[in-house]
Design a protein around this motif. Sequence first.
Motif, PDB file in Angstrom:
ATOM      1  N   LYS A  67      37.504  44.740  42.512  1.00 55.48           N
ATOM      2  CA  LYS A  67      38.338  43.666  43.046  1.00 55.48           C
ATOM      3  C   LYS A  67      39.185  43.032  41.933  1.00 55.48           C
ATOM      4  CE  LYS A  67      38.047  39.082  45.189  1.00 55.48           C
ATOM      5  NZ  LYS A  67      37.128  38.007  45.622  1.00 55.48           N
ATOM      6  N   ALA A  68      38.560  42.794  40.789  1.00 61.46           N
ATOM      7  CA  ALA A  68      39.275  42.201  39.659  1.00 61.46           C
ATOM      8  C   ALA A  68      40.402  43.120  39.193  1.00 61.46           C
ATOM      9  CB  ALA A  68      38.305  41.917  38.512  1.00 61.46           C
ATOM     10  N   SER A  69      40.157  44.425  39.203  1.00 59.64           N
ATOM     11  CA  SER A  69      41.192  45.373  38.770  1.00 59.64           C
ATOM     12  C   SER A  69      42.382  45.362  39.728  1.00 59.64           C
ATOM     13  CB  SER A  69      40.618  46.785  38.673  1.00 59.64           C
ATOM     14  OG  SER A  69      40.459  47.362  39.958  1.00 59.64           O
ATOM     15  N   PHE A  70      42.079  45.105  40.973  1.00 54.40           N
ATOM     16  CA  PHE A  70      43.140  45.065  41.975  1.00 54.40           C
ATOM     17  C   PHE A  70      44.043  43.846  41.776  1.00 54.40           C
ATOM     18  CE2 PHE A  70      44.723  43.570  46.073  1.00 54.40           C
ATOM     19  CZ  PHE A  70      45.431  44.688  46.495  1.00 54.40           C
ATOM     20  N   GLU A  71      43.442  42.740  41.346  1.00 53.35           N
ATOM     21  CA  GLU A  71      44.169  41.478  41.281  1.00 53.35           C
ATOM     22  C   GLU A  71      44.947  41.279  39.979  1.00 53.35           C
ATOM     23  OE1 GLU A  71      41.058  38.691  42.010  1.00 53.35           O
ATOM     24  OE2 GLU A  71      41.211  38.858  44.195  1.00 53.35           O
ATOM     25  N   THR A  72      44.705  42.135  38.969  1.00 52.89           N
ATOM     26  CA  THR A  72      45.401  41.970  37.686  1.00 52.89           C
ATOM     27  C   THR A  72      46.507  43.003  37.541  1.00 52.89           C
ATOM     28  OG1 THR A  72      45.144  41.802  35.296  1.00 52.89           O
ATOM     29  CG2 THR A  72      43.841  43.501  36.399  1.00 52.89           C
ATOM     30  N   GLU A  73      47.476  42.646  36.692  1.00 57.02           N
ATOM     31  CA  GLU A  73      48.548  43.588  36.355  1.00 57.02           C
ATOM     32  C   GLU A  73      48.456  44.008  34.895  1.00 57.02           C
ATOM     33  OE1 GLU A  73      50.733  44.937  38.360  1.00 57.02           O
ATOM     34  OE2 GLU A  73      50.049  43.821  40.118  1.00 57.02           O
ATOM     35  N   ASN A  74      47.398  43.545  34.211  1.00 57.23           N
ATOM     36  CA  ASN A  74      47.203  43.858  32.799  1.00 57.23           C
ATOM     37  C   ASN A  74      46.610  45.258  32.665  1.00 57.23           C
ATOM     38  OD1 ASN A  74      45.816  44.039  30.186  1.00 57.23           O
ATOM     39  ND2 ASN A  74      46.405  41.889  29.944  1.00 57.23           N
ATOM     40  N   ASP A  75      47.380  46.164  32.084  1.00 58.67           N
ATOM     41  CA  ASP A  75      46.944  47.564  31.985  1.00 58.67           C
ATOM     42  C   ASP A  75      45.653  47.714  31.188  1.00 58.67           C
ATOM     43  OD1 ASP A  75      49.085  48.367  33.475  1.00 58.67           O
ATOM     44  OD2 ASP A  75      50.354  48.858  31.754  1.00 58.67           O
ATOM     45  N   SER A  76      45.516  46.931  30.131  1.00 58.64           N
ATOM     46  CA  SER A  76      44.291  47.023  29.306  1.00 58.64           C
ATOM     47  C   SER A  76      43.067  46.615  30.111  1.00 58.64           C
ATOM     48  CB  SER A  76      44.430  46.138  28.062  1.00 58.64           C
ATOM     49  OG  SER A  76      45.505  46.574  27.271  1.00 58.64           O
ATOM     50  N   LEU A  77      43.204  45.518  30.887  1.00 55.70           N
ATOM     51  CA  LEU A  77      42.081  45.055  31.715  1.00 55.70           C
ATOM     52  C   LEU A  77      41.751  46.079  32.796  1.00 55.70           C
ATOM     53  CD1 LEU A  77      42.752  41.230  32.197  1.00 55.70           C
ATOM     54  CD2 LEU A  77      40.840  42.297  31.007  1.00 55.70           C
ATOM     55  N   ILE A  78      42.777  46.643  33.407  1.00 54.41           N
ATOM     56  CA  ILE A  78      42.542  47.647  34.453  1.00 54.41           C
ATOM     57  C   ILE A  78      41.752  48.820  33.882  1.00 54.41           C
ATOM     58  CG2 ILE A  78      43.682  49.342  35.946  1.00 54.41           C
ATOM     59  CD1 ILE A  78      45.964  47.296  36.248  1.00 54.41           C
ATOM     60  N   GLN A  79      42.142  49.234  32.661  1.00 52.85           N
ATOM     61  CA  GLN A  79      41.423  50.352  32.019  1.00 52.85           C
ATOM     62  C   GLN A  79      39.977  49.972  31.750  1.00 52.85           C
ATOM     63  OE1 GLN A  79      42.431  53.344  31.685  1.00 52.85           O
ATOM     64  NE2 GLN A  79      40.699  54.123  30.507  1.00 52.85           N
TER      65      GLN A  79
END
Length: 723
Positions: A41-53
């Motif tokens: 869910k958190a990955s869906f809500e962010t646009e930060n590529d580092s966080l998504i990774q």
Amino acid sequence: MPKDMRSSLYLIYFFVFFLLSRNSWGQGVNKEYKKAWELFKASFETENDSLIQAYREQVLAIVPDSDIGGFCKSWFAYRAGDLRTALEEINKTITQYPKFSSAFLLRGNIYFAQKEFREAIKDYTKIISTEKNYALAYLNRSIAKKEINDLKGAVQDCDSALQYAPQYAAAWFQRGIYKQLLSDKLGANSDYSQAIIYNPKLADAYYNRALLLKENDPSKALADVTRALEINPDHIEALFLRAQLRYQQGDWVQSKKDVDKILMFSKEHTNALLLSALIKQNNKEYSAALKDIDIVLQKNEQNSELYYFRASLNAILGNNQAAISDFTKVISLDPQFALAYLGLGIAHYLQNEYSLALQHLNKAAELNPALATAYLNRAKVKLALNDFAGAIQDCNRVIELKIIQPDIYYIRAIAKSKLKDCTGAILDYNQFLQSNPNHLGALSGRANCRLITKDWGGLKSDLEKIKEIYPNPEPAYYLMSSKLKEETVGKEAALQDLVQYLGLNPQDWEIVQRVVQYYVEKQQWAQALPFLDRFIQNITKEPKAYLYRAIVKQKMGNLQEALEDYNRSIELFPQDNAALQNRAALRLQLGDTKGALLDYQAAINLEPRSASAHYGSGTVKLAMKEYAGAILDFTKAIELEPTMAWSFNNRGVAKQKLKQYKEALQDFEQALKINPQDWETYYNRGITKLNLGDVAGGCADLNVASTNGYIAAESAMKNYCNK
């Protein structure tokens, strides 16, 4: 990830929530999977590529490949734009779970992102075949169908989605888009309105509805686009639409604020730069507008409209060569662009290149026979080329087109006046002056026509109007005023205006001559001199000016200065017979008989049939006591001009000196026939008669001469008649 597919993520998100909060397809709550869901869910809500990774690594560490790890890998790869990996992983998941609807949904989205729309449609259809109430599958399939131009199919899929989910705002919104593309504006408007009801924060619905309303109801459109921006302040398209609407309503200040905000996000936003240029043009910030257009043209090198805009700005700024270059570029891109030929014609006209101007204006009129400005400007060119009849013809064409162009009457009036049709010109000046009552050119033109037609009352009225509006009128005003006064008051009053005129235009030689002639006639030499001095001070190579000043100075007794002016006049124009003869007369007055004789001889060489030159040469020879030569010169003068009394008189004197008294007497008598009041000739005849022994006749002639003030006659009478 395509913007229109954004809603698909919600389904995937909720599916993962359901799946990861349970183990092995719903066999009780699994805390680790619930943690994975939170991370997902958190990955869906962010646009930060580092966080998504980072979220990806943590989720995949919890969810094994044997379960739905492949699905999660595919999702994260899809999110990162790695479509190849996403497709590989989702295919593995589908092989493992062939009834996993969301896997087909994700693969459909991947195919969509790869622009393989028909493959995407197959996957969405696969879902629908087993789950007929799967609204999102219908919606996504509709979006894919739109991409292959199956708009009716897209509408049908939205119909199906709304059948199963009547409050599905995204489906209402998408169906509105399709109906708008199908030109069903009412239906599209209704659908956008429904989308807004079910999702009041759907900014794009407000924006799209504003697009529909902008032509017929710009105020409502402005309200909608403003609402869209309240929801999403960074909506570039909405900002641009609002800027457009505000510009159209004349609110350039607020429009510029929107444009500036767009350019903060995107410095090279083409449409925003173009609108910025238009706003700056309206604010007369032409150089700034030009900079905006230069940027736009860097990315639109084949856009004829943009070159035309830049050409127009260059023309306004007086960059004529740049304007010509841009208009030429427009024509190279679009040979049928009538306005470009018009602009090119005007630019060449401003450079006095009338033939080129005419050529391009002809083409503009040919391409667009209703283009009134082409005829208007062509009339100006024809006026400059002295084709006055052609100019009138073009003016008539503009009037036939019923285009309101007051200038056309002014141009036609000028052309008519050039053709001496002052009556028609006055009518046109009247027409033009109705809308431009203070136009100096028209008032002056009408005044000149009234001068020609001798409408002194009308001329007086026009001149008074000119003086009222322009306390310091143009020089032409004083010329007309002088003529009016000459006709109605007198020459002296007229002279005052001519003097005023020369104060403004001291180089007008024709008027200088008129003023000087007036003072010369009155023998007011001192008054004439300043006008010649001032003229020569500005125009140093006009030989006639030096000639006239020499004559004036000679009359004033400034003989040496007069000689210098004669010399300068002849230096500038050695063929001036009058100057040569005048200098000869002055040289004779100064005792320079040789110089005088040379000047008269030069005058005779230039003009052998000049009676005055032969007469002058005879006079010099008479002074030099070369009587025989003098007689020849006077005889030639008489042959050329038999009515020249002084030639007979002086020839008689020469003959008298040679004691040819009878021949001399004949010349004196002929002289008196021509001029009976020449008292010197009476004196000369009297002396001749005395020499012939006719004392009574001689004394009678001397008495006539003496009585009329000839002093030498009085002395002669004392010697010969009073004994």
